[in-house]
Design an enzyme around this catalytic site. Structure first.
Site, short mmCIF file in Angstrom:
data_model
loop_
_atom_site.label_atom_id
_atom_site.label_comp_id
_atom_site.label_asym_id
_atom_site.label_seq_id
_atom_site.Cartn_x
_atom_site.Cartn_y
_atom_site.Cartn_z
N GLY A 1 -5.92 0.94 2.52
CA GLY A 1 -5.64 -0.28 1.77
C GLY A 1 -6.78 -1.26 1.64
N GLU B 1 -6.71 5.13 7.46
CA GLU B 1 -6.69 6.05 6.30
C GLU B 1 -7.37 5.42 5.09
OE1 GLU B 1 -2.57 6.76 5.55
OE2 GLU B 1 -2.23 7.87 7.39
N PRO B 2 -8.60 4.99 5.20
CA PRO B 2 -9.24 4.35 4.04
C PRO B 2 -9.63 5.37 2.98
CG PRO B 2 -10.82 4.54 5.82
CD PRO B 2 -9.52 5.10 6.35
N GLY B 3 -9.50 4.99 1.74
CA GLY B 3 -9.96 5.83 0.64
C GLY B 3 -10.93 5.05 -0.22
N ARG B 4 -10.39 4.08 -0.94
CA ARG B 4 -11.19 3.30 -1.89
C ARG B 4 -12.42 2.67 -1.24
NH1 ARG B 4 -8.63 0.75 -6.18
NH2 ARG B 4 -6.73 0.89 -4.94
N ARG C 1 -7.50 3.77 -14.55
CA ARG C 1 -7.16 2.53 -13.85
C ARG C 1 -6.96 1.33 -14.78
NH1 ARG C 1 -9.54 0.03 -10.40
NH2 ARG C 1 -7.78 -0.16 -8.98
N TYR D 1 -3.34 -0.24 -14.56
CA TYR D 1 -3.20 -1.46 -13.74
C TYR D 1 -3.86 -2.67 -14.39
CZ TYR D 1 -3.19 2.48 -10.45
OH TYR D 1 -2.99 3.68 -9.85
N CYS E 1 -5.64 7.81 -28.64
CA CYS E 1 -4.73 7.09 -29.53
C CYS E 1 -3.61 6.44 -28.74
CB CYS E 1 -4.18 8.01 -30.62
SG CYS E 1 -3.88 9.67 -30.03
N TYR F 1 -10.37 6.95 -7.17
CA TYR F 1 -9.27 6.92 -8.16
C TYR F 1 -9.80 6.94 -9.59
CZ TYR F 1 -6.92 5.61 -3.85
OH TYR F 1 -6.47 5.59 -2.55
N1 LLP Z 1 -2.77 6.22 3.06
C1 LLP Z 1 -1.70 6.34 2.26
C2 LLP Z 1 -0.43 6.77 2.83
C3 LLP Z 1 -1.80 6.05 0.89
O1 LLP Z 1 -0.73 6.15 0.11
C4 LLP Z 1 -3.04 5.62 0.38
C5 LLP Z 1 -3.19 5.30 -1.04
C6 LLP Z 1 -4.15 5.53 1.24
C7 LLP Z 1 -3.96 5.83 2.59
C8 LLP Z 1 -5.50 5.09 0.80
O2 LLP Z 1 -5.47 3.80 0.33
P1 LLP Z 1 -6.87 3.03 -0.03
O3 LLP Z 1 -7.62 2.84 1.26
O4 LLP Z 1 -7.61 3.88 -0.98
O5 LLP Z 1 -6.40 1.77 -0.62
N2 LLP Z 1 -4.53 4.87 -7.93
C9 LLP Z 1 -4.57 3.53 -7.36
C10 LLP Z 1 -4.53 3.55 -5.86
C11 LLP Z 1 -3.33 4.28 -5.29
C12 LLP Z 1 -3.35 4.34 -3.79
C13 LLP Z 1 -2.26 5.20 -3.28
N3 LLP Z 1 -2.22 5.35 -1.87
C14 LLP Z 1 -5.78 2.79 -7.90
O6 LLP Z 1 -6.52 3.36 -8.70
O7 LLP Z 1 -5.98 1.63 -7.58
#
Ligand code: LLP
Length: 421
Positions: A247, A281-284, A321, A325, A351, A380
């Site tokens: 998050g 669990e970082p992604g972004r 995105r 969003y 289109c 993403y």
């Molecule tokens: N853990 C769980 C259970 C999740 O559902 C997610 C993201 C993460 C970790 C990683 O979250 P982050 O650190 O990346 O915020 N497509 C959207 C984002 C969807 C995120 C879904 N879950 C976007 O482009 O903003």
């Protein structure tokens, strides 16, 4: 007014001959791979990983990179090489994680609506922990584990009803969201199943949303989870970790966001109340800034009222995105032309009227065939692409130590049609 300088953050830097990615010429890369294409900086990914790792250095922690942000094999391997573990959200992501060399035990399996087939696969593979979303899922996990003569390590995902103050489409911690079990039900769920054969409760889990830019929701969520974990400990459930999800947001607009240090400072005092190891669990936060989508201007249009459109060869099929969003991404000409900044609508070729990257964006003069970089699209971006309009997936390029290589080639129509009869 926005200028090229304020538009740029490392790793993408303007230079006389055009935009550089860690010293590698973006126009030169595009000359070979064509546009549109994603370009990522390995250094920026490593820097972001290390920033989070350092922020939690004096507390037992494991970083499980959320593969959903970008699961291209080379990216997954890069993160594994840095010491990351993995968060997989589907059987497909578990498969990719294993192929990228992650040990099964280093994978957490999260996600609403895991199918029986996915659970069978995950349990047989021996994933480290399954973050269960409901009592029903726990029961299915138990039955599958028993059928495989195994014990599945599980945590329950709790929905704390906390507003992450992010975009509603990426907020997951409210009771109106589909995610997890209600906080008030959680303790009873652990109690009622703690002796169930096939299950071993090892943690508690939560993920309240994505692109979170303020500390308070994350602190409150951690506090709630720690309180629950303490109750479970009193109930005799031998937990091994607290999984606070991902998050952590990034500064898409160059504004102020939560740093990894501030995030750690917000949640560590809560975690120290129990001192259980934390799973992140970082992604972004690890991929976002590291990537840019490079696209070519294919048309310029001007309406009588003065509105001007730059139509790109990338659209919502390459980067969803903004359409999904209304998200903001900085846009930068790869080789800016001299001239004053004026407002442009930067749009894709699809289109759909939502196929818009930016409205009234102040940019220098643009002409057909110019390249632009859409920044902060490492997370993403490529993963959410589609073949809508029979468009082919763009290639991905990784810049590493002054060199670059294609880590995913451009899709061909034969690739697409191979599935059809
Ligand atoms: N853990 C769980 C259970 C999740 O559902 C997610 C993201 C993460 C970790 C990683 O979250 P982050 O650190 O990346 O915020 N497509 C959207 C984002 C969807 C995120 C879904 N879950 C976007 O482009 O903003």
């Amino acid at each position: 007014m926005i200028t090229c300088e304020t538009l740029v953050l490392p790793p993408f830097q303007p230079a006389g001959q055009g935009l550089l990615c860690d010293g590698v010429s973006v126009p030169a890369v595009i000359e070979e791979v064509g546009a549109p294409a994603y370009i990522y900086s390995a250094r920026a990914i490593a820097d972001a990983y290390r920033a989070i790792d350092r922020a939690f250095a004096d507390y037992p922690h494991a970083i499980h990179y959320a593969l959903k942000a970008n699961s291209t094999l080379a990216i997954a391997r890069l993160l594994r090489g840095l010491g990351s573990k993995a968060d997989a959200n589907s059987a497909g992501e578990i498969d990719v994680a294993l192929r990228a060399g992650f040990l099964p035990g280093d994978i957490v399996f999260t996600g609403v609506g895991k199918t029986r087939g996915e659970l069978e696969y995950a349990i047989a593979a021996g994933v480290g922990v399954i973050n269960a979303e409901s009592p029903g899922e726990l029961d299915r996990i138990a039955a599958i584990a028993r059928a495989q003569a195994r014990e599945a390590a599980v945590a329950v995902r709790v929905n704390p009803d906390i507003d992450a103050r992010s975009h509603p489409n990426i907020s997951t911690g409210l009771r109106t969201n589909k995610f997890g079990v209600a906080l008030q039900d959680a303790r009873a769920i652990y109690r009622s199943r703690r002796d169930t054969a096939g299950l071993r409760f090892v943690g508690v889990h939560m993920h309240i949303g994505s692109q979170i830019t303020t500390a308070e929701p994350l602190r409150r969520a951690a506090a709630t989870l720690v309180t629950l974990a303490a109750e479970l400990r009193d109930d005799g459930v031998p937990l091994r970790h607290i999984d606070v999800g991902g998050g952590l947001g990034i500064a898409y607009d160059g504004g102020q966001v939560l740093t990894a240090d501030e995030y750690a400072a917000a949640i560590l005092p809560e975690l120290r109340r129990l001192s259980l190891p934390v799973v992140l669990e970082p992604g972004r936060a690890m991929l976002g800034h590291a990537g840019a989508l490079i696209s070519r201007v294919v048309d310029i249009k001007r309406y009588p009222d003065g509105r001007r459109f730059a139509v790109l060869d990338a659209g919502m099929t390459e980067l969803m995105r903004p359409a999904l969003y209304g998200s903001f991404h900085r846009i930068l000409p790869v080789q800016p032309r001299a001239g004053s900044f004026t407002p442009w609508d930067v749009v894709g070729p699809i289109c759909e009227s939502s196929d818009v990257f930016a409205r009234d964006r102040d940019l220098p003069p643009l002409e057909v065939d110019d390249l632009v970089a859409i920044l902060d699209t490492g997370a993403y971006g490529a993963v959410m692409a589609s073949n809508y309009n029979r468009r082919l997936l763009a290639p991905e390029v990784l810049v590493e130590q002054g060199a670059w290589r294609v880590i995913r080639r451009r899709q061909t129509m034969d690739d697409v049609l191979a599935l059809e009869s």
